[in-house]
Design a protein around this motif. Structure first.
Motif, short mmCIF file in Angstrom:
data_model
loop_
_atom_site.label_atom_id
_atom_site.label_comp_id
_atom_site.label_asym_id
_atom_site.label_seq_id
_atom_site.Cartn_x
_atom_site.Cartn_y
_atom_site.Cartn_z
N MET A 24 32.13 46.45 49.68
CA MET A 24 31.18 47.08 50.59
C MET A 24 31.04 46.20 51.82
O MET A 24 31.23 44.99 51.76
CB MET A 24 29.82 47.29 49.92
N PHE A 82 25.49 54.12 52.37
CA PHE A 82 25.85 54.25 50.96
C PHE A 82 25.58 55.65 50.42
O PHE A 82 26.41 56.23 49.73
CB PHE A 82 25.08 53.21 50.12
N TYR A 119 30.14 42.39 48.24
CA TYR A 119 29.58 42.74 49.55
C TYR A 119 30.10 41.76 50.58
O TYR A 119 29.78 40.57 50.57
CB TYR A 119 28.05 42.71 49.48
#
Length: 213
Positions: A135, A143, A172
């Motif tokens: 991400m 999201f 992330y």
């Protein structure tokens, strides 16, 4: 995110001689905020930006033909210096064929996940991240609209295992230090049943490439 342009000239009729001396970056909408941030921080006032829709992330077959059209429009507006703010992004080399025909360069690497980490670092850690779901700041902000709703996870959470069951970790790749985005990523990892890892990357090779323009 749809198409938009950031330019110091707002009147299309005034484009032409002005555009000829500037650099137009035609980028993925997923990189828009980050490109504008680098532009502001580095004082890259000679850069203009226009973006193709971020939704092409799900339809990479659209990227090459739409980039072709965008370059043609840019040339008609007088731009002589054009740069593609895309990696290959799943086009299987089709984007490179379009860019080669126009004499336009692009960001290095296969996708923005390698771009932010740096191509060398991404390749070095490739095996370890084989089962990692990446991400970025953009994907944290989007999201719900990019994962929950399109995949139907908001309505059918039982599908989470089908879509994400082969992943082990959510990584992330953070471009900024934003506690709200951190929370989104942490909550997403819990929702998807994945281990959580945060890596601060900043803008990585994106910043290096833009500064070189």
């Amino acid at each position: 995110m749809g198409k938009f342009q950031s330019s110091s000239v707002n009147d299309p009729q005034k484009l032409g001689a002005h555009s000829a001396e500037r650099v137009l970056v035609i980028a993925c909408g997923m990189l828009a905020r980050e490109i504008l941030a680098v532009k502001a921080q580095a004082g890259l006032d000679h850069l203009d930006l226009t973006c193709l829709p971020a939704e092409y992330h799900f339809r990479p077959n659209m990227i090459a033909p739409e980039m072709d059209k965008a370059i043609e429009r840019a040339k008609a507006e007088g731009y002589r210096h054009i740069y593609a703010g895309y990696a290959d992004c799943g086009t299987g080399g089709m984007l490179d064929k379009v860019l080669e025909r126009h004499g336009v360069e692009r960001l290095a690497g296969p996708h923005c996940f390698s771009l932010y980490q740096g191509t060398a670092a991404f390749e070095a850690i490739g095996d370890r991240d084989m089962l990692a779901f990446y991400m970025t700041d953009f994907l944290c902000r989007q999201f719900d609209s990019f994962f929950m709703k399109p995949l139907g996870l908001d309505r059918h959470p039982e599908l989470i295992k089908d879509f994400f069951g082969n992943y082990e970790r959510l990584v992330y790749l953070a471009q900024t230090n934003d506690p709200e985005l951190d929370k989104v990523a942490e909550d997403a990892a819990k929702l998807l049943g994945l281990q959580y890892e945060r890596r601060y990357t900043g803008y990585g090779d994106l910043e290096t490439s833009l500064r070189a323009l």
